[in-house]
Design a protein around this motif. Structure first.
Motif, mmCIF file in Angstrom:
data_model
loop_
_atom_site.group_PDB
_atom_site.id
_atom_site.type_symbol
_atom_site.label_atom_id
_atom_site.label_comp_id
_atom_site.label_asym_id
_atom_site.label_seq_id
_atom_site.Cartn_x
_atom_site.Cartn_y
_atom_site.Cartn_z
ATOM 1 N N GLU A 129 0.258 -9.843 7.134
ATOM 2 C CA GLU A 129 1.534 -9.747 6.492
ATOM 3 C C GLU A 129 1.891 -10.682 5.526
ATOM 4 N N ASN A 130 1.256 -12.020 5.747
ATOM 5 C CA ASN A 130 1.370 -13.073 4.861
ATOM 6 C C ASN A 130 0.890 -13.048 3.435
ATOM 7 N N PHE A 131 0.047 -11.919 3.407
ATOM 8 C CA PHE A 131 -0.670 -11.570 2.248
ATOM 9 C C PHE A 131 0.170 -10.710 1.216
ATOM 10 N N LEU A 132 0.747 -11.103 0.259
ATOM 11 C CA LEU A 132 1.581 -10.197 -0.440
ATOM 12 C C LEU A 132 0.965 -9.914 -1.919
ATOM 13 N N ARG A 133 0.697 -8.718 -2.426
ATOM 14 C CA ARG A 133 0.150 -8.277 -3.532
ATOM 15 C C ARG A 133 1.196 -7.695 -4.484
ATOM 16 N N ALA A 134 1.025 -8.322 -5.710
ATOM 17 C CA ALA A 134 2.052 -7.775 -6.882
ATOM 18 C C ALA A 134 1.225 -7.200 -8.038
ATOM 19 N N GLU A 135 1.847 -6.181 -8.330
ATOM 20 C CA GLU A 135 1.199 -5.467 -9.943
ATOM 21 C C GLU A 135 2.561 -5.459 -10.747
ATOM 22 N N LEU A 136 1.950 -5.387 -12.179
ATOM 23 C CA LEU A 136 2.965 -5.277 -13.012
ATOM 24 C C LEU A 136 3.808 -4.138 -13.117
ATOM 25 N N HIS A 137 5.107 -4.236 -13.337
ATOM 26 C CA HIS A 137 6.188 -3.145 -13.303
ATOM 27 C C HIS A 137 5.961 -2.251 -14.749
ATOM 28 N N THR A 138 5.072 -1.321 -15.069
ATOM 29 C CA THR A 138 4.902 -1.018 -16.198
ATOM 30 C C THR A 138 6.064 -0.295 -16.737
ATOM 31 N N GLU A 139 6.894 0.178 -16.192
ATOM 32 C CA GLU A 139 8.256 0.969 -16.464
ATOM 33 C C GLU A 139 9.315 0.175 -16.621
ATOM 34 N N LEU A 140 9.147 -1.039 -16.595
ATOM 35 C CA LEU A 140 10.196 -1.970 -16.532
ATOM 36 C C LEU A 140 10.845 -2.127 -18.274
ATOM 37 N N GLU A 141 12.218 -2.059 -18.295
ATOM 38 C CA GLU A 141 12.786 -2.093 -19.522
ATOM 39 C C GLU A 141 12.752 -4.056 -19.796
#
Length: 344
Positions: A129-141
């Motif tokens: 649970e210490n491993f956090l993965r993030a992707e780009l928020h493509t629908e972000l304004e």
């Protein structure tokens, strides 16, 4: 009027003289102290621990680079998994306890990531649970004050780290953060941002980067990193992955820059690994230490089929893997790997 100026200057000098007596003061953009004071204050801070052997230490901004399709992201995920669990990768060193890792993945989709840590999308590998993965928020304004998503990310990175309580950040990859990273100006701004983020938030940062297409017959150097001059100036450490001519699944890891240790994994002592997926996790497996030259591409070397025939013959003659390796100019690990494939 003149007397007032003289009084102001005298007062200013007097203030700085008092600061000098206190052996520590700020002047313009500098913090000035006696060398002994710097040392005494440093004694109160912990000694940086290894995160990935002598290649990457705590609180460093480190760069990992290679040509495409050699496994940068695979190794980076493996390192993140190791740090999040507080377990060293076999053959490598880890000195820290489990840490929260934020992996900024701008390369793979969630489905591609799933494929690498499963068996045909089943029997999934379990991360900590210490491993956090993030992707780009493509629908972000995008907020109006930012020109692009890269600029927005750099501006908010510190807040993201605080919010997630991450102490390790891995950025995959540099090409996304600065599409023009070969230009000195862009590389300088990017590395300054990462360096400041590392110092301000007390985090360790690993940045993945591509190389322009390179000649596999030549030794890897710092010049193989795109935008190398500025990037190298502002990172604390750097290591690279090279392909091996000995075996398709073999890679070697070479130390390019270091500040917290001596130069250990140089061209005469690279770390040889195989890239395999034995179960549900694609990863690097430590094989041996070797000279970089023995893994470089040679244009007069025998074909893979010819080498297999030579190995088969030498095995039939009763030679050991070590002796076969010496005879053919390969590593023992490469011979072991080929014998396994050939079932001999």
């Amino acid at each position: 009027m003149t007397e007032n100026k003289i009084d102001i200057i005298s007062k200013d000098i007097s203030i700085h003289q008092k600061k000098l007596k206190n052996k520590s003061f700020e002047f313009g953009c500098l913090i000035i102290k006696e060398a002994n004071i710097w040392v005494e204050e440093a004694k109160n801070r912990p000694i940086p621990n290894m995160l990935f052997s002598e290649l990457w230490y705590e609180n460093e901004v480190c760069i990992l680079f290679s040509d495409t399709n050699l496994g940068k992201s695979i190794l980076a995920v493996q390192i993140a998994d190791s740090i999040s669990k507080g377990r060293p990768i076999p053959g490598f060193k880890l000195e820290s306890s489990p840490k929260k890792v934020l992996y900024l993945d701008f390369e793979l989709s969630d489905k591609q990531f799933e494929n690498r840590c499963s068996e045909d999308y089943e029997n999934h590998y379990q991360f900590n649970e210490n491993f956090l993965r993030a992707e780009l928020h493509t629908e972000l304004e995008l907020p109006k004050e930012f020109k692009n998503i890269e600029e927005y990310l750099c501006a908010t990175l510190s807040n993201i780290i605080i919010e997630t309580k991450a102490s390790v950040v891995i950025v995959d990859n540099l090409t996304f953060l600065s599409s023009e990273n070969e230009k000195a100006k862009d590389a300088l701004v990017l590395m300054k941002t990462l360096k400041k983020t590392s110092k301000t938030n007390n985090v360790s940062i690993l940045v993945l980067a591509h190389t322009p297409k390179r000649d596999d017959s030549k030794l890897i150097t710092k010049n193989d990193l795109a935008g190398s001059k500025m990037l190298m100036n502002f990172c604390d450490s750097c290591f690279a992955i090279g392909s091996s001519s000995q075996e398709a699944s073999f890679r070697y890891i070479k130390q390019i820059k270091q500040r917290n240790t001596e130069h250990l994994y140089h061209s005469e002592n690279v770390i040889v690994c195989s890239l395999d997926k034995e179960t549900n996790f694609l990863e690097f497996h430590f094989e041996d230490f070797d000279s970089e030259k023995t893994h470089l591409k040679t244009y007069d070397s025998s074909s893979s089929e010819e080498r297999n025939e030579q190995i088969s013959f030498l095995v039939s003659e009763g030679l050991s893997n070590v002796k076969i390796a010496d005879r053919l100019g390969l590593s023992e690990g490469a011979i072991r790997k080929r014998r396994k494939k050939l079932n001999i």
